[in-house]
Design an enzyme around this catalytic site. Structure first.
Site, mmCIF file in Angstrom:
data_model
loop_
_atom_site.group_PDB
_atom_site.id
_atom_site.type_symbol
_atom_site.label_atom_id
_atom_site.label_comp_id
_atom_site.label_asym_id
_atom_site.label_seq_id
_atom_site.Cartn_x
_atom_site.Cartn_y
_atom_site.Cartn_z
ATOM 1 C CE LYS A 3 2.509 6.901 6.118
ATOM 2 N NZ LYS A 3 2.119 5.503 6.353
ATOM 3 C CG ASN A 4 5.486 4.579 8.343
ATOM 4 O OD1 ASN A 4 4.321 4.855 8.062
ATOM 5 N ND2 ASN A 4 6.359 4.153 7.437
ATOM 6 C CB CYS B 238 -6.919 -12.620 0.214
ATOM 7 S SG CYS B 238 -5.785 -13.987 0.126
ATOM 8 N NE ARG C 86 1.756 -3.231 2.742
ATOM 9 C CZ ARG C 86 1.865 -1.953 3.039
ATOM 10 N NH1 ARG C 86 1.213 -1.061 2.349
ATOM 11 N NH2 ARG C 86 2.609 -1.565 4.052
ATOM 12 C CG ASP D 185 8.045 3.756 2.881
ATOM 13 O OD1 ASP D 185 7.540 2.911 2.133
ATOM 14 O OD2 ASP D 185 7.704 3.889 4.071
ATOM 15 N NE ARG E 200 -2.397 6.199 3.159
ATOM 16 C CZ ARG E 200 -1.536 5.237 2.851
ATOM 17 N NH1 ARG E 200 -1.381 4.862 1.613
ATOM 18 N NH2 ARG E 200 -0.830 4.647 3.792
HETATM 19 C C1 UD1 Z 1 5.714 -0.529 7.127
HETATM 20 C C2 UD1 Z 1 5.501 0.928 6.769
HETATM 21 C C3 UD1 Z 1 5.645 1.137 5.280
HETATM 22 C C4 UD1 Z 1 6.975 0.589 4.777
HETATM 23 C C5 UD1 Z 1 7.173 -0.845 5.234
HETATM 24 C C6 UD1 Z 1 8.550 -1.395 4.897
HETATM 25 C C7 UD1 Z 1 3.970 1.639 8.494
HETATM 26 C C8 UD1 Z 1 2.585 2.087 8.846
HETATM 27 N N1 UD1 Z 1 4.170 1.312 7.206
HETATM 28 O O1 UD1 Z 1 4.680 -1.267 6.472
HETATM 29 O O2 UD1 Z 1 5.582 2.556 5.024
HETATM 30 O O3 UD1 Z 1 6.995 0.630 3.365
HETATM 31 O O4 UD1 Z 1 7.007 -0.937 6.675
HETATM 32 O O5 UD1 Z 1 9.534 -0.572 5.415
HETATM 33 O O6 UD1 Z 1 4.856 1.606 9.328
HETATM 34 N N2 UD1 Z 1 5.358 -9.452 4.890
HETATM 35 C C9 UD1 Z 1 5.059 -10.782 4.810
HETATM 36 N N3 UD1 Z 1 4.348 -11.336 5.827
HETATM 37 C C10 UD1 Z 1 3.917 -10.618 6.904
HETATM 38 C C11 UD1 Z 1 4.246 -9.259 6.991
HETATM 39 C C12 UD1 Z 1 4.970 -8.684 5.953
HETATM 40 O O7 UD1 Z 1 5.405 -11.439 3.835
HETATM 41 O O8 UD1 Z 1 3.272 -11.190 7.781
HETATM 42 C C13 UD1 Z 1 6.085 -8.807 3.767
HETATM 43 C C14 UD1 Z 1 5.235 -7.769 3.060
HETATM 44 O O9 UD1 Z 1 4.398 -8.364 2.094
HETATM 45 C C15 UD1 Z 1 6.268 -6.884 2.447
HETATM 46 C C16 UD1 Z 1 7.401 -6.925 3.467
HETATM 47 O O10 UD1 Z 1 7.187 -8.080 4.274
HETATM 48 O O11 UD1 Z 1 6.693 -7.393 1.226
HETATM 49 C C17 UD1 Z 1 7.502 -5.705 4.362
HETATM 50 O O12 UD1 Z 1 6.332 -5.565 5.112
HETATM 51 P P1 UD1 Z 1 6.275 -4.905 6.561
HETATM 52 O O13 UD1 Z 1 7.654 -4.671 7.055
HETATM 53 O O14 UD1 Z 1 5.339 -5.704 7.399
HETATM 54 O O15 UD1 Z 1 5.631 -3.491 6.210
HETATM 55 P P2 UD1 Z 1 4.404 -2.788 6.924
HETATM 56 O O16 UD1 Z 1 4.506 -2.898 8.392
HETATM 57 O O17 UD1 Z 1 3.133 -3.165 6.239
#
Ligand code: UD1
Length: 423
Positions: free
Chosen positions: A22-23, A118, A123, A310, A402
């Site tokens: 999925k990811n 927001c 996230r 995950d 999902r």
């Molecule tokens: C992706 C995965 C999700 C997985 C996560 C972490 C997909 C579609 N989803 O989510 O299944 O749980 O990676 O392995 O691939 N953060 C910030 N600022 C930012 C971006 C992220 O603080 O601009 C923080 C987030 O709040 C979170 C952490 O970084 O606490 C990890 O987020 P991120 O690696 O961006 O996860 P996703 O890409 O949303």
């Protein structure tokens, strides 16, 4: 509302085939917008999130031919595409944000309403935006304060970008945008997940010049144009990990096919610490929970190659029945213990304190009505349901839809006592 009814099942036995990731597929589908030519994506899992991403691409002006029965999606977008992602789709799936770079490159503008209204709340996406700004985009700060990303760029240019945290989504958005930017981009402290490598391989097949994906420094030399491509998506490591836990928790013996063991090193190491036998054979990975008693271990989630967040809730399900106490520390997401209340409804007796959960272990769990509080937590309560006395009724299973293709069918084929009840 649809539900799963799970009954205590004996040890699960047999073979399970893992679906496409999925990811990995979500950013790959978003990246189809980087070319006007036809992209053929194979091994696409039949999931709700894939449906949402396909609907989003269609809404943006692409032609999407989706044949999920054969796990295949073809996308082309020769005409003009729209710069605004419809809110009713974005609110269904945060990964919609992955189209940000492609919209900017194709239209010079990208407008995406963030769910929750927001940009700096839970996230956040400030790292995605930091990257795009470094590449030359301007972001309307007034709109951003209202939860709307409104980015503009006549042209993107290469830059050196350091990510304060190795965000998966930010890394993907920046790689996509930098692929068609003028000049060279160096992305430091990049995410190293296998899904990043799959995206880079896919883009390189389209003609991009990306090096270093899978390490913390990725170098992208911008090219003029990307072209048509055909690509197989990698297997889903989290689905594979979930079935590994399934073999362990039920003291079963499962052969997992289409799994890449090197993508799950941390999970395999932790399962072995718990006494689970894991053997890589020519046919797949054989996981046996019936050779040794299950014992406790501690787990700390980290960005890849650390233990995946995950897998935190499915693994915690296992620890509730292992002998001895365990500590789980969640460092990636600040609020990822919502499943604990559901586990406790079944008698797990877990306490949480900030980022830590203390699992006493060795519990005889009892079936109860529980909620799939998120995608992975949904799978985790199903796993507990398989070993709990009596019946477990899991509601809000749209979360599970999902991210797990044919979850009930796959579990049933292994001998699980689970039924889906659709209202
Ligand atoms: C992706 C995965 C999700 C997985 C996560 C972490 C997909 C579609 N989803 O989510 O299944 O749980 O990676 O392995 O691939 N953060 C910030 N600022 C930012 C971006 C992220 O603080 O601009 C923080 C987030 O709040 C979170 C952490 O970084 O606490 C990890 O987020 P991120 O690696 O961006 O996860 P996703 O890409 O949303």
């Amino acid at each position: 509302m649809a539900k799963f009814i799970v009954e205590k099942s004996g040890p699960l036995h047999g073979t399970v085939e893992i679906s496409g990731s999925k990811n990995a597929v979500l950013p790959i589908l978003a990246a189809t917008l980087l070319t006007e030519e036809r992209c053929i994506i194979k091994d696409v899992p039949g999931l709700r999130d894939v449906d949402v991403m396909c609907d989003l691409l269609t809404a943006l002006g692409a032609t999407v031919e989706k044949d999920l029965y054969n796990n295949r999606v073809e996308v082309e977008s020769p005409g003009e595409i729209h710069y605004e992602a419809p809110f009713d789709l974005v609110k269904k799936m945060r990964a919609s944000i992955l189209v940000l770079g492609a919209l900017l490159l194709r239209t010079g503008r990208a407008v995406i309403h963030l769910p929750g209204g927001c940009a700096i709340g839970e996230r956040p996406i400030e790292l995605h935006l930091k990257g795009l700004k470094a590449l030359g985009a301007t972001i309307d700060e007034e709109q951003l304060a209202k939860g709307i990303v409104d980015a503009k760029a006549d042209e993107l240019h290469g830059a050196t970008i350091y990510l304060d945290f190795p965000s998966v989504g930010a890394t993907e958005v920046i790689i996509m945008a930098a692929s068609l930017a003028k000049g060279t981009t160096v992305l430091e402290n990049a995410a190293q997940e296998p899904e990043i490598v799959d995206l880079a391989n896919y883009l390189n097949k389209m003609g991009a010049k990306i090096k270093g994906a899978g390490t913390d420094t990725i170098k992208i030399e911008g090219v003029e144009k990307l072209k048509s491509v055909s690509h197989h998506v990698i297997p889903d490591r989290i689905e594979a990990g979930t079935f590994m836990v399934c073999a362990a928790i039920t003291k079963g013996d499962i052969l997992i096919k289409n799994m890449v063991p090197s993508h799950l090193k941390a999970v395999i190491a932790k399962l072995r610490e718990c006494g689970v036998d894991i053997e890589t054979t020519e046919d797949g990975v054989r996981v046996r929970g019936n050779l040794n008693p299950l014992v406790s271990t501690d787990v700390k989630t980290l960005p890849y190659p650390g233990f995946p967040t995950d897998m935190q809730s499915p693994f915690m399900a296992l620890l509730t029945v292992a002998k001895g106490p365990s500590v789980v520390i969640e460092t990636v997401f600040e609020n990822r213990f919502m499943h604990v209340a559901e586990f406790n409804r079944m008698g797990a007796g877990i306490r949480t304190e900030g980022k830590c959960a203390i699992i006493p272990g060795d519990k005889q769990l009892k079936g109860a009505p529980v909620i799939a509080t998120d995608l992975r937590a949904g799978a985790a309560v199903v796993l507990i349901g398989l070993v709990a006395e009596g019946q477990t009724e899991v509601s809000q299973i749209y979360h599970i839809d999902r991210g797990y293709e044919k979850f009930v069918d796959k579990l049933k084929a292994l001998g699980a006592n689970i039924t889906r009840v659709d209202d």
